[in-house]
Design a protein around this motif. Structure first.
Motif, PDB file in Angstrom:
ATOM      1  N   GLY A 130      57.337  46.514  31.684  1.00 29.45           N
ATOM      2  CA  GLY A 130      56.518  47.149  30.657  1.00 29.45           C
ATOM      3  C   GLY A 130      55.952  48.455  31.168  1.00 29.45           C
ATOM      4  N   ALA A 131      55.616  49.356  30.252  1.00 26.33           N
ATOM      5  CA  ALA A 131      55.120  50.674  30.639  1.00 26.33           C
ATOM      6  C   ALA A 131      53.818  50.598  31.424  1.00 26.33           C
ATOM      7  CB  ALA A 131      54.931  51.535  29.391  1.00 26.33           C
ATOM      8  N   LEU A 132      53.020  49.557  31.178  1.00 22.34           N
ATOM      9  CA  LEU A 132      51.730  49.465  31.862  1.00 22.34           C
ATOM     10  C   LEU A 132      51.829  48.883  33.264  1.00 22.34           C
ATOM     11  CD1 LEU A 132      49.305  48.376  28.996  1.00 22.34           C
ATOM     12  CD2 LEU A 132      49.645  50.648  29.999  1.00 22.34           C
ATOM     13  N   ASN A 133      53.006  48.425  33.653  1.00 16.89           N
ATOM     14  CA  ASN A 133      53.161  47.916  35.020  1.00 16.89           C
ATOM     15  C   ASN A 133      53.503  49.079  35.958  1.00 16.89           C
ATOM     16  OD1 ASN A 133      53.417  46.158  37.217  1.00 16.89           O
ATOM     17  ND2 ASN A 133      55.563  45.710  36.754  1.00 16.89           N
ATOM     18  N   PHE A 134      52.668  50.117  35.911  1.00 20.98           N
ATOM     19  CA  PHE A 134      52.925  51.287  36.737  1.00 20.98           C
ATOM     20  C   PHE A 134      52.177  51.166  38.063  1.00 20.98           C
ATOM     21  CE2 PHE A 134      49.228  52.395  34.115  1.00 20.98           C
ATOM     22  CZ  PHE A 134      48.339  52.908  35.050  1.00 20.98           C
ATOM     23  N   LYS A 135      52.644  51.935  39.028  1.00 26.62           N
ATOM     24  CA  LYS A 135      52.013  51.950  40.338  1.00 26.62           C
ATOM     25  C   LYS A 135      50.929  53.027  40.355  1.00 26.62           C
ATOM     26  CE  LYS A 135      53.242  52.248  45.266  1.00 26.62           C
ATOM     27  NZ  LYS A 135      54.369  52.481  46.211  1.00 26.62           N
ATOM     28  N   VAL A 136      49.699  52.628  40.604  1.00 30.86           N
ATOM     29  CA  VAL A 136      48.601  53.590  40.676  1.00 30.86           C
ATOM     30  C   VAL A 136      48.861  54.489  41.881  1.00 30.86           C
ATOM     31  CG1 VAL A 136      46.119  53.889  40.998  1.00 30.86           C
ATOM     32  CG2 VAL A 136      46.982  52.024  39.559  1.00 30.86           C
ATOM     33  N   THR A 137      49.092  55.763  41.627  1.00 25.41           N
ATOM     34  CA  THR A 137      49.526  56.690  42.672  1.00 25.41           C
ATOM     35  C   THR A 137      48.649  57.931  42.743  1.00 25.41           C
ATOM     36  OG1 THR A 137      51.809  55.953  42.372  1.00 25.41           O
ATOM     37  CG2 THR A 137      51.490  58.050  43.521  1.00 25.41           C
ATOM     38  N   TYR A 138      48.348  58.529  41.600  1.00 24.82           N
ATOM     39  CA  TYR A 138      47.597  59.775  41.558  1.00 24.82           C
ATOM     40  C   TYR A 138      46.184  59.534  41.021  1.00 24.82           C
ATOM     41  CZ  TYR A 138      52.264  61.629  42.223  1.00 24.82           C
ATOM     42  OH  TYR A 138      53.524  61.883  42.732  1.00 24.82           O
ATOM     43  N   PRO A 139      45.245  60.447  41.292  1.00 28.61           N
ATOM     44  CA  PRO A 139      43.864  60.229  40.855  1.00 28.61           C
ATOM     45  C   PRO A 139      43.719  59.878  39.376  1.00 28.61           C
ATOM     46  CG  PRO A 139      43.946  62.080  42.371  1.00 28.61           C
ATOM     47  CD  PRO A 139      45.383  61.674  42.120  1.00 28.61           C
ATOM     48  N   GLU A 140      44.518  60.519  38.507  1.00 31.45           N
ATOM     49  CA  GLU A 140      44.379  60.245  37.067  1.00 31.45           C
ATOM     50  C   GLU A 140      44.834  58.836  36.698  1.00 31.45           C
ATOM     51  OE1 GLU A 140      48.164  62.866  37.556  1.00 31.45           O
ATOM     52  OE2 GLU A 140      46.151  62.693  38.454  1.00 31.45           O
ATOM     53  N   ASP A 141      45.630  58.196  37.563  1.00 30.07           N
ATOM     54  CA  ASP A 141      46.086  56.836  37.266  1.00 30.07           C
ATOM     55  C   ASP A 141      44.947  55.829  37.299  1.00 30.07           C
ATOM     56  OD1 ASP A 141      48.677  57.787  37.116  1.00 30.07           O
ATOM     57  OD2 ASP A 141      49.167  57.260  39.186  1.00 30.07           O
ATOM     58  N   PHE A 142      43.916  56.126  38.096  1.00 29.55           N
ATOM     59  CA  PHE A 142      42.815  55.178  38.227  1.00 29.55           C
ATOM     60  C   PHE A 142      42.075  54.986  36.912  1.00 29.55           C
ATOM     61  CE2 PHE A 142      43.519  56.205  42.643  1.00 29.55           C
ATOM     62  CZ  PHE A 142      43.241  55.020  43.303  1.00 29.55           C
ATOM     63  N   SER A 143      41.836  56.083  36.181  1.00 26.18           N
ATOM     64  CA  SER A 143      41.099  55.967  34.924  1.00 26.18           C
ATOM     65  C   SER A 143      41.888  55.172  33.894  1.00 26.18           C
ATOM     66  CB  SER A 143      40.752  57.355  34.372  1.00 26.18           C
ATOM     67  OG  SER A 143      41.924  58.117  34.151  1.00 26.18           O
ATOM     68  N   LEU A 144      43.207  55.346  33.861  1.00 31.19           N
ATOM     69  CA  LEU A 144      44.022  54.581  32.923  1.00 31.19           C
ATOM     70  C   LEU A 144      44.010  53.097  33.291  1.00 31.19           C
ATOM     71  CD1 LEU A 144      45.921  54.293  30.577  1.00 31.19           C
ATOM     72  CD2 LEU A 144      47.818  55.016  32.043  1.00 31.19           C
ATOM     73  N   ALA A 145      44.169  52.788  34.586  1.00 25.75           N
ATOM     74  CA  ALA A 145      44.121  51.389  35.013  1.00 25.75           C
ATOM     75  C   ALA A 145      42.775  50.767  34.684  1.00 25.75           C
ATOM     76  CB  ALA A 145      44.401  51.297  36.514  1.00 25.75           C
ATOM     77  N   GLU A 146      41.713  51.538  34.867  1.00 30.48           N
ATOM     78  CA  GLU A 146      40.355  51.051  34.545  1.00 30.48           C
ATOM     79  C   GLU A 146      40.252  50.692  33.073  1.00 30.48           C
ATOM     80  OE1 GLU A 146      36.028  50.735  35.466  1.00 30.48           O
ATOM     81  OE2 GLU A 146      37.534  51.473  36.866  1.00 30.48           O
ATOM     82  N   GLN A 147      40.743  51.565  32.203  1.00 27.42           N
ATOM     83  CA  GLN A 147      40.662  51.320  30.767  1.00 27.42           C
ATOM     84  C   GLN A 147      41.449  50.073  30.375  1.00 27.42           C
ATOM     85  OE1 GLN A 147      41.717  54.861  28.481  1.00 27.42           O
ATOM     86  NE2 GLN A 147      40.738  56.159  30.008  1.00 27.42           N
ATOM     87  N   VAL A 148      42.648  49.912  30.947  1.00 26.50           N
ATOM     88  CA  VAL A 148      43.491  48.768  30.595  1.00 26.50           C
ATOM     89  C   VAL A 148      42.832  47.468  31.052  1.00 26.50           C
ATOM     90  CG1 VAL A 148      45.707  47.633  31.011  1.00 26.50           C
ATOM     91  CG2 VAL A 148      45.617  50.097  30.617  1.00 26.50           C
ATOM     92  N   LEU A 149      42.349  47.432  32.275  1.00 29.50           N
ATOM     93  CA  LEU A 149      41.751  46.208  32.810  1.00 29.50           C
ATOM     94  C   LEU A 149      40.473  45.841  32.063  1.00 29.50           C
ATOM     95  CD1 LEU A 149      42.387  46.826  36.598  1.00 29.50           C
ATOM     96  CD2 LEU A 149      43.351  44.969  35.226  1.00 29.50           C
ATOM     97  N   ARG A 150      39.656  46.831  31.740  1.00 31.55           N
ATOM     98  CA  ARG A 150      38.423  46.535  30.993  1.00 31.55           C
ATOM     99  C   ARG A 150      38.755  46.092  29.568  1.00 31.55           C
ATOM    100  NH1 ARG A 150      34.074  47.102  33.818  1.00 31.55           N
ATOM    101  NH2 ARG A 150      33.921  48.603  35.539  1.00 31.55           N
ATOM    102  N   GLY A 151      39.802  46.663  28.996  1.00 27.36           N
ATOM    103  CA  GLY A 151      40.224  46.225  27.663  1.00 27.36           C
ATOM    104  C   GLY A 151      40.716  44.782  27.677  1.00 27.36           C
TER     105      GLY A 151
END
Length: 246
Positions: free
Chosen positions: A219-240
């Motif tokens: 799935g598209a959300l199974n991405f590897k957190v790599t760059y600084p901007e990835d952290f905010s997206l992962a945060e939003q998904v996990l909190r959601g």
């Protein structure tokens, strides 16, 4: 009567020895660089979200986390895993060392191992279970992957487009990647001896043996957190997700 052979077991191996330099940030309290897998996301270190997903999959016998020598993170954090400080100077060597440790723990060559990036903290138990179901009776094993959704360009070496590549048969490799422990151990030993830089993931080592891993839709959300901007997206998904489960 002849006893039936013991069914193959499933283990998980999480290489956790990298520094994550592309996402490096200072530690919250020490001021020292904090490896990305330990940086906080949605209220806890990223790797803890990863481990929680595997802990929810009942058929996984043990989760082995491979850290760098001297890494004391898990001495300060309780987690559902076995920790070994046998990390190497590359991801492939950390995985190879972890496989040897699994053998020492009593794993057999025909047992399965699911190797997963510590920084893919958005993987779900359902995706892990889907990979196991797809690969458990497969002669080779396979990996989660995502069909390439965008137009693919090849660069000319000077920052310009050389040509457009067909995307119909292109996939983005993800993890977990699931293979027999014995075969993967031999594949990594051979690949590292031949060209260490060519071992980009476990599947590439398996491919070098002439085998063809199975592609299992992730799935598209199974991405590897790599760059600084990835952290905010992962945060939003996990909190959601947490809000949906509340």
């Amino acid at each position: 009567m002849t006893e039936s052979p013991t069914p193959a077991r499933c283990y998980a191996l999480i290489p956790c020895a990298g520094s994550g330099s592309r996402a490096q940030a200072p530690g919250a309290t020490t001021g020292k660089p904090l490896a990305k897998q330990y940086q906080p996301v949605a209220g806890q270190p990223m790797v803890m979200h990863t481990l929680a997903a595997f802990a929810a999959v009942a058929c996984i016998r043990d989760v082995l986390v491979v850290v760098a020598p001297g890494d004391d993170f898990f001495e300060r954090h309780s987690a559902p895993c076995v920790v070994r400080d046998c990390g190497g100077d590359s991801r492939a060597r950390s995985v190879r060392n972890g496989l040897h440790d699994l053998f020492e723990q009593g794993a057999r060559g025909d047992d399965w191992v699911l190797v997963h990036d510590a920084a893919r903290c958005l993987v779900t138990p359902g995706q892990i279970e889907a990979l196991i179901a797809a690969c458990r009776d497969d002669p080779v094993g396979g990996l989660l992957a995502h069909r390439l959704p965008d137009t693919l360009k090849q660069e000319d070496g000077a920052g310009r487009v050389a040509r457009t590549l067909p995307r119909a048969d292109k996939w983005l490799a993800q993890t977990p990647q699931m293979f027999r422990i014995g075969v993967l151990s031999r594949a990594l030993d051979a690949a590292l001896a031949a060209d260490p830089d060519a071992v980009t993931d476990e599947a590439s080592a398996i491919e070098a043996l002439g085998l063809t891993p199975l592609l299992v839709p992730g799935g598209a959300l199974n991405f590897k957190v790599t760059y600084p901007e990835d952290f905010s997206l992962a945060e939003q998904v996990l909190r959601g997700r947490a809000k949906d489960q509340a």
